[in-house]
Design an enzyme around this catalytic site. Structure first.
Site, mmCIF file in Angstrom:
data_model
loop_
_atom_site.group_PDB
_atom_site.id
_atom_site.type_symbol
_atom_site.label_atom_id
_atom_site.label_comp_id
_atom_site.label_asym_id
_atom_site.label_seq_id
_atom_site.Cartn_x
_atom_site.Cartn_y
_atom_site.Cartn_z
ATOM 1 N N ASP D 20 1.898 -1.856 13.060
ATOM 2 C CA ASP D 20 2.994 -2.172 12.687
ATOM 3 C C ASP D 20 3.993 -1.420 13.707
ATOM 4 O O ASP D 20 5.078 -1.902 14.331
ATOM 5 C CB ASP D 20 3.144 -1.491 11.109
ATOM 6 C CG ASP D 20 2.715 -2.585 10.258
ATOM 7 O OD1 ASP D 20 1.460 -2.783 10.366
ATOM 8 O OD2 ASP D 20 3.328 -2.800 9.112
ATOM 9 N N ARG D 100 6.791 11.255 1.729
ATOM 10 C CA ARG D 100 7.760 10.634 2.223
ATOM 11 C C ARG D 100 9.042 11.551 2.215
ATOM 12 O O ARG D 100 10.008 11.541 3.376
ATOM 13 C CB ARG D 100 8.477 9.348 1.445
ATOM 14 C CG ARG D 100 7.281 8.291 1.464
ATOM 15 C CD ARG D 100 6.535 7.962 2.446
ATOM 16 N NE ARG D 100 5.655 6.840 2.292
ATOM 17 C CZ ARG D 100 4.429 6.632 2.999
ATOM 18 N NH1 ARG D 100 4.211 7.331 4.098
ATOM 19 N NH2 ARG D 100 3.817 5.601 2.735
ATOM 20 N N ASP D 129 8.196 2.541 -1.065
ATOM 21 C CA ASP D 129 8.193 3.517 0.113
ATOM 22 C C ASP D 129 9.581 3.187 1.075
ATOM 23 O O ASP D 129 10.265 4.062 1.197
ATOM 24 C CB ASP D 129 7.268 3.301 1.146
ATOM 25 C CG ASP D 129 5.945 4.282 0.778
ATOM 26 O OD1 ASP D 129 5.916 5.038 0.031
ATOM 27 O OD2 ASP D 129 4.821 3.572 1.076
ATOM 28 N N SER D 185 -5.394 -1.519 1.441
ATOM 29 C CA SER D 185 -4.631 -0.455 2.352
ATOM 30 C C SER D 185 -4.748 1.215 1.930
ATOM 31 O O SER D 185 -4.598 1.020 0.789
ATOM 32 C CB SER D 185 -3.269 -1.136 2.722
ATOM 33 O OG SER D 185 -2.427 -0.867 1.516
#
Lengths: 413, 413, 413, 413
Positions: D20, D100, D129, D185
């Protein structure tokens, strides 16, 4: 959703009948969309004549146009809000929010009977009403979509603004009352009025700038106390001043009496909208304010210390649920089980005096579930509760408190 | 604890100076117990002359008798209560509860310097004040014991009742003002007055039965709006009507202005006492009521939706903590961290109009941490927040709501 | 209350049948008091033979002695506790607390039929059980008084202590099993065991010091996963491993399976007792632990974000209510309306793997009210919820967050 | 926001370095946009070599590419989460959410020094996220905008999907590891791992389907108890097994020990995402799980009954705040004042035994603020708290309960 997505679908437009309604109905119909217009009679105190709206909507292009009575439904929901002590931030009684719930509930059979695919409303993209209409709809009729013209870039570009809409209607040969633009906007039903926007957005405009509709300001009210008695039966007001009446009539009666004494007129709040921005509202709700005060007095008599705390928590959450359009949600189901359960105990008669915006307690009578006990509360004369019992009670409480002090946990003075 | 347990110990008697005080001090001293009497000046509005109390207590037998000023301490604590929005059930501003905390805090150095073993107070075994005095003491001075004569069977048998106490004092040659018995009892300090018991126990006695001391009832107030401006700096009122002043003076000024306009006079509540029984109080707190209204308006401007909800929960708990004497507890430490933290944002100037018991918002200015944003809240003119963003927002909200409906979880209308 | 207050009254003694029971029954009977002894069969896993207790109580002096089955009632209440997720501080499943409620409920008809005036129990003055027995009684049978010998100074002086009681019984010619004193005390029913006091009071004694009765410690369990499937119908377990059964049998079956795998064995908590002091308990509740895990998984599937938060608040309060004996209180009525309402959605089948104290989720099936939606939750494959909707959602959320930052309200990193 | 809005602006891309990241950096750079790539080292246990990422990002077109260490920051925040008992629904320790926050905090000086206008990230439009990155950014750097390619219709159409991205990178001559597509994932940092999506979306896939990285499943762990001692000083772990260490090392040490014993491996939750949809996660957090257990034991010893209840409410709200990216919000400021205040009392040493996924309490020592008191809690030996005090305590409690029964408010059994 855009206008293009509406082709070939059956649309229900929830309309109040004014400039926006006329514009939207025409704009959709003009592009060949099948629109049914629906107006709900909620006893709007600022409206003279709802009966003419269906004809006006048909003239604007609606295939069909209906007017339905929603007053009983609104009164029923509003009473549940009062039983839930669910006033929102700053004391606003959620009268507009709950009216949206009644509107959708009354519209529901129409949606089903007419095989409606999409509902449209005139609420903007920054207010609470879009949330309220749509969540109520999504929860009651999940198969139905929503189209909100104010969130459609095409509509906004073409018709976004009062002047543009007036010009459009004139071009289309539609009669729109060329009312002078008011310095603020109003939403109304027989439970309450909301004034906001315009000049009220300035925090230096006092609430008395508003032309009150449901009553007078305290300054204009008579210099005389008016007494009032409400009798409740399991949470429902069944008589006002000794006269039996249904709940719609009770609200209307209390509106008259409260309104003329300046009670619940001009509640002035800066509040947090659902999407997170702040707005200011000036509210009128005379009947609701009186009823809620009397109901709260019954709660003071019947709720024990523990359930009072629970009720305080529950009522804040219910207030948010109403304000934010979650009235039919699973959470509201839970919250209402609590508040409606408590309402079963709320039987009794409360007398208050109204005076220039004030409500003052006068008397409580015939409250069978009251926990108040003159003997027990007295300092002088002891019923069953003996002073000396407190010695053991306090010794234990003191022991525990000392333990916290010794552990270095208590605050310094 | 009984009187016998007091032999050979140093006793501190917290005394207001009236009949109870004289009786208890004499009754203890007469049996050879070493009593120090302490009176705290809390600006009691119902007392002419506190200065004479020490001499009266010495005459009653106290070895030593002191009068200390507690006004600054009380004002500081009361301001924290207001910042905490910590009014108790029904809107009572906890003025008596917090005064007990100030009393114990001011007494603390005396306890330490005089090597006090036991503190005694005149609170009964059925009220809240025993809890408040004792928990505050236990948390601040865990090494000290408490003796409560009203929970001592010997005292109760011998002197339990007003008439018995008067006769006792007369027998002992002690001067007691032969005041006519009032039809209710009053507790007072410059933050507020509590009226309860006696005739007020009957729920058919209206609050206006009380002779108000800090102001007039709305019906007696002038027929004229009086405007008032308070400037706050990080939660502290630093000026009233443009005049800088300390917080004691601010409370006193607001008492005068609020009181003469009938604001905060006659708050009438049926409440749950700590031990679980209900009682009724009629309260006066004009200055506190005005200050709290203005502070709440600052909160409306500065608290976001999420912190508003948190504050609502915290303030209910802090209200209970004050009411129930837990002011110095670990929990209060946590609660006050929240409310005092929020107070750091409360800067700005609020103007209100007072009128016959009503407080109406007039203007807010210079609020640097305000989240209110005229452009952002406007329906007409869009600052940064675009109507069309709401389309995505609402699509997600609707999706989630529909999912609940499909799962059979939503309520029926 | 003292023994003297019992003359001429009919007493019901709630007895487990051991040393305390024998002593109290004899001590009261010996002074001419009319005692009915009542034992409730709650499937105590540490008792071989409850049937012999009535005869033993009669020998001790009871006029009448009864043994009643309380297992169904206990199972019903325990299930409500599980539905309420009402585990107390540290994960204790309140198995003793709820058993006290079942005991009082089962005793109620006896109280009514025998015209009982006073109930007596063997709980001490520092534990929770006195509170539980007495509040339940006060709420269900307010006309009945309570006598607690351990709070009677006369009893405490004469018989306060194990050795004194043994000597007393021997003097009275009563057979008491001269059991060796255990290094801790145990309370038991088929829902769970509580071990406390004695050596367990030392915080350096690990839980494995206890001889577990309902199962083995994880270290003793087999080195093999055992799978288990429970089918719920509206909150009630109706089948275990495909076999239909009632709830008493379900608990017993799950006790066996959970217990042999070390699940719910040795839950070790330092907790706050009702009166405010701390105590430590080591608990066993294998069946309850398994059932609660599976029920929680159903809640994870069915509770939306908002109702999850409400449930979390409600369950903490219900846990306190059970722990503190308030099961029949008005507050519990409200709390249970919420949790029992939610239970109506809890239909489905959950499979877990048990392994040496661990419970691991294996599968969920046939959950009609599930909000979980594979397509909707997927990152890869989008059902109805479009990625691009989030743009508007996030723009609004970001706008509001930025507004807080600009107003100087956000935290520094 | 679309790619077109980025022209002429300085972009910071928060990149992990995989497919990505490479795609997005190239896609933006290729259209002439000035991209700085930033990778934060959070001790990702699934990454061998973060050092090569900057070169790879430069190859993809980034003007500049940086790698910064965020481990200290993450450890600091994670510890605050543990002190706040802020595990999310079902026991997930919020390890991805808090990472995060650390990422944005560490990026902040870069944003300022490089004059960044827009931040871009690779989070999708349906997950948490995006909310976390953006709210943190909005609160810390309100002047910065966000561009989310996955919410850009152009990007989604052109590159939306793994295969499309691989083909694009190959066309562009960029080296991408042709890793086999995993069946789920993973997101990782040294505090924890999150596994979701793919096969895990099926509720019939057990958690053990996952290849655990931070430890082994209980079934694979050794058949032997491993003891472990942590020493806390005012809420901070300062030594593990007697060895002093900083908090990053403490987490890493506890990861090793916890992980090899199967503790905190495979926490399996169906949870509510911020936007309202449900998702399932399987989590690993061995060190965090061990530390949190020990910290909770300190809380059990130090929190009184009232503050325990407050903490339970606060911790649920803090958990939501972390999960939903509100870590820097005003509300979090308030919540953390409570939990960090409580942490000041959390001093002491806790020993536990780890065994095949179980954590069992072994001993507590040197806890100066402990409220646990062996004498006070004992049934046998009475310190200061006398059994007979409870008589008064219970009489009052019973009186209040009876009053509720007489008023018809208590539940039926």
């Amino acid at each position: 959703m855009n206008r293009n997505d509406l082709r070939g679908k059956k649309i229900l437009a929830l309309v109040s009948g004014g400039l926006d309604s006329t514009t939207i109905v025409r704009w959709l119909s003009a592009s060949g969309i099948d629109v049914t217009a629906l107006t709900i009679d909620l006893g709007q105190p600022d409206e003279k004549n709802l009966d003419v709206i269906p004809a006006r909507m048909k003239a604007a292009g609606a295939k069909e146009a209906l007017l339905l009575d929603g007053k009983e439904r609104l009164a029923e929901y509003m009473l549940q809000v009062i039983r839930g002590a669910a006033s929102h931030e700053g004391g606003y009684w959620n009268t507009t929010g709950i009216a949206r719930m009644a509107t959708v509930a009354v519209a529901l059979p129409v949606i089903r009977q007419h095989g409606i695919d999409v509902v449209t409303h005139g609420a903007t993209g920054r207010g609470n009403d879009q949330v309220r209409f749509e969540l109520a709809l999504a929860m009651l009729a999940p198969e139905v979509s929503v189209y909100a013209p104010w969130r459609d870039e095409e509509f906004e570009a073409e018709l976004g603004g009062r002047r543009l809409m007036i010009q459009y209607c004139q071009r289309e040969g539609l009669q729109v009352t060329a009312t002078e633009e008011k310095p603020y906007s109003t939403d109304a039903n027989f439970c309450g009025l909301t004034h906001e926007a315009g000049r009220l957005e300035q925090l230096t405009t006092p609430s008395d700038f508003v032309d009150f509709i449901m009553g007078v300001s305290p300054m204009q009210a008579p210099d005389k106390v008016e007494e009032l008695t409400i009798r409740f039966e399991m949470g429902t007001p069944i008589a006002v001043n000794g006269e039996s009446m249904g709940i719609v009539e009770a609200f209307q009666t209390l509106n008259r009496i409260g309104g003329r004494n300046g009670v619940g007129i001009g509640i002035d709040v800066v509040e947090n909208r659902r999407i997170g921005i702040k707005s200011r509202g000036v509210y009128e709700s005379p009947g609701v304010s009186v009823l809620a005060y009397c109901y709260e007095k019954l709660l003071q008599l019947t709720l024990d210390r523990s359930r009072r705390k629970l009720m305080d928590v529950i009522s804040r959450q219910l207030a948010d649920a109403v304000y934010e359009g979650e009235w039919f949600s699973p959470t509201s189901a839970s919250l209402l089980q609590v508040t409606e359960g408590i309402a079963q105990l709320a039987t009794g008669q409360i007398t208050v005096g109204l005076y220039k915006g004030n409500i003052r307690f006068v008397a409580a009578k015939d409250v069978p579930h009251s926990l108040y006990d003159e003997a027990g509360a007295s300092m002088e004369k002891i019923g069953d509760l003996r002073h000396t019992w407190a010695e053991g009670y306090m010794q234990i409480a003191d022991y525990v408190a000392r333990r916290m002090a010794v552990a270095g946990q208590t605050r310094k003075p």
